[in-house]
Design an enzyme around this catalytic site. Structure first.
Site, short mmCIF file in Angstrom:
data_model
loop_
_atom_site.label_atom_id
_atom_site.label_comp_id
_atom_site.label_asym_id
_atom_site.label_seq_id
_atom_site.Cartn_x
_atom_site.Cartn_y
_atom_site.Cartn_z
N LYS A 1 0.80 -1.31 0.11
CA LYS A 1 -0.02 -0.11 0.03
C LYS A 1 0.78 1.44 0.01
O LYS A 1 0.53 2.19 -0.73
CB LYS A 1 -0.91 0.01 1.21
CG LYS A 1 -2.02 0.85 1.10
CD LYS A 1 -2.96 0.56 2.30
CE LYS A 1 -4.39 1.59 2.05
NZ LYS A 1 -5.54 1.19 2.89
C1 F1P Z 1 1.57 5.78 -4.67
C2 F1P Z 1 1.59 4.22 -4.97
C3 F1P Z 1 0.42 3.65 -5.60
C4 F1P Z 1 0.57 2.35 -6.05
C5 F1P Z 1 0.93 1.24 -4.94
C6 F1P Z 1 2.09 2.33 -4.08
O1 F1P Z 1 0.65 5.86 -3.32
O2 F1P Z 1 2.67 4.37 -5.72
O3 F1P Z 1 0.00 4.42 -6.99
O4 F1P Z 1 -0.56 1.76 -6.61
O5 F1P Z 1 -0.17 1.06 -4.10
O6 F1P Z 1 1.72 3.34 -3.70
P1 F1P Z 1 0.55 7.24 -2.44
O7 F1P Z 1 1.74 8.27 -2.47
O8 F1P Z 1 -0.58 7.98 -3.40
O9 F1P Z 1 -0.08 7.07 -1.26
#
Ligand code: F1P
Length: 321
Positions: free
Chosen positions: A317
Site C-alpha cells: 500500500k
Molecule cells: C502511490 C503508490 C500507488 C501504487 C502502490 C504504491 O501511493 O505508488 O500508486 O498503486 O499502491 O503506492 P501514494 O503516494 O498515493 O500513497
C-alpha cells in the site's frame, strides 16, 4: 437467492460515488504568475499529469513531475529560482519520494499544497496547505476511490465544476464498461490505453490499474502517437481502449479503424470502436468520468484470470525507500 459478496477492491470501485458527492469542496486556485508543479508517485503521478493539463488549460501554467524526480533533480524541470507552487498528491501521505519532494521544496522556500486521503501523515507535516478527502474504508493496496477523490480535488483547483451530474456520469460509464468488459477482454492478452490532453494521464492510470490488478501486459500512449511504432504490436491478441478527446480531433477514429484492420479490438469511450461507450457530463470533467470505468475493467480482467485484487502480487500500500 444469495447476495453476491464483493471483494474489498470492488467495493472501493462501485461504492465510491457517494464519497465523491460528499467530499469537501475545494476553491479554484488563483490565476497568478507562479508555475504549478504537480507531484506524485504511481497512480498519484498519473493523476498529477491530468491535473497539470487541466490547470494549464484553465490559464494556470503547470507541469507534472514524479516525486523522485522533483526530490532529486528539480533543475531538470524548472529553472532555479522560479516562483513555483508545488501540489503534492499522495493517498497515504507516506510515499518516500513525495514526502521528500515536499520537504525539499519547502526548504527552498516554495509553497506546498498537499492533496491526500490521510490526515496527519508525513506529507501533511511538510505542507503549507492540506486538502483532505477520506477514502473508502475498505480500500486496500490498489488505489480506486482515493484516486477519484484526489483527481476531483485537483480538477476543482483548476476551476472545473465537478457537480453531482458529473459523478452520476462516472457511475453510468462504469456500468457501461461492466457490461462489455468480460467479452471485450476475452482472448486478449495485451491491453493498450490511449488518451490525449487531460486524458493522457488517465490512459496511463488505466494501464497501471490493469497491470496491478490483473498482472497483464499493458501500455499507454498519447492517442495519435500510438501510430508511430507501438501499433506494430497490435493484432488479434490486443484490446485498445481509446479515451476519445472531447475536442473531437478528427484523426482519432481513423486510428481505431487501423487497429481493427490489424485484428485488434477497440473499446471507444466517446467515439467509435467494436464497443462504444458514451460518457456523460461536460468535457472538462471527462477525466473523472472515465476513471471508475477503467478501474472496473481492471477488476473484471483480474476476475477472468482468477486473481484476487485484494492481494496484488508483489505490491504494498505504501512504497517506503
Ligand atoms: C502511490 C503508490 C500507488 C501504487 C502502490 C504504491 O501511493 O505508488 O500508486 O498503486 O499502491 O503506492 P501514494 O503516494 O498515493 O500513497
Amino acid at each position: 437467492m444469495t447476495a453476491t459478496i464483493l471483494s474489498a477492491t470492488e467495493r472501493g470501485i462501485v461504492e465510491q460515488f457517494p464519497l465523491l458527492k460528499s467530499a469537501p469542496l475545494v476553491e479554484a486556485l488563483a490565476e497568478n504568475d507562479a508555475l504549478f508543479v504537480v507531484v506524485g508517485c504511481g497512480t498519484s503521478f498519473y493523476l498529477a499529469q491530468s491535473i497539470a493539463a487541466a490547470l494549464t488549460a484553465s490559464g494556470r501554467q503547470a507541469l507534472a513531475v514524479t516525486g523522485g524526480e522533483w526530490w532529486h533533480r528539480p533543475g531538470a524541470y524548472v529553472v532555479a529560482g522560479s516562483r513555483v507552487h508545488v501540489i503534492a498528491l499522495s493517498r497515504s501521505g507516506e510515499s518516500t519520494e513525495t514526502v521528500k519532494a515536499a520537504e525539499a521544496s519547502r526548504a527552498r522556500g516554495l509553497f506546498v499544497t498537499a492533496l491526500t486521503c490521510a490526515e496527519g501523515s508525513s506529507l501533511t507535516r511538510h505542507a503549507d496547505r492540506v486538502l483532505y478527502a477520506p477514502t473508502h474504508a475498505s480500500e486496500g493496496v490498489v488505489m480506486t476511490a482515493s484516486a477519484s477523490l484526489m483527481l476531483q480535488m485537483g480538477l476543482r483547483l483548476a476551476g472545473v465544476a465537478v457537480d453531482d451530474r458529473a459523478i452520476d456520469a462516472a457511475e453510468d460509464l462504469m456500468r457501461q464498461m461492466d457490461v462489455v468488459a468480460a467479452e471485450a477482454l476475452s482472448g486478449r492478452s495485451h491491453v493498450v490505453f490511449l488518451g490525449a490532453g487531460v486524458l493522457q494521464g488517465i490512459a496511463q492510470e488505466g494501464a497501471l490499474k490493469l497491470k496491478e490488478m490483473s498482472l497483464s501486459f499493458t501500455e499507454a500512449y498519447p492517442t495519435l502517437d500510438y501510430r508511430h511504432g507501438p501499433i506494430a504490436l497490435a493484432d488479434e491478441k490486443t484490446l485498445v481502449i481509446i479515451l476519445y478527446h472531447p475536442d473531437g480531433a478528427g484523426e482519432e477514429p481513423l486510428l481505431a479503424r487501423q487497429i481493427q484492420r490489424q485484428g485488434g479490438c477497440v473499446i471507444g469511450i466517446g467515439g467509435p470502436g467494436d464497443y462504444t461507450l458514451t460518457p456523460g457530463g461536460a468535457a472538462a470533467v471527462r477525466p473523472l468520468v472515465c476513471l471508475p470505468a477503467l478501474q472496473i475493467l481492471g477488476e473484471r480482467c483480474a476476475l477472468a484470470k482468477g486473481l484476487d485484487t485484494d492481494a496484488p502480487r508483489f505490491l504494498t500500500k505504501v512504497v517506503s525507500l
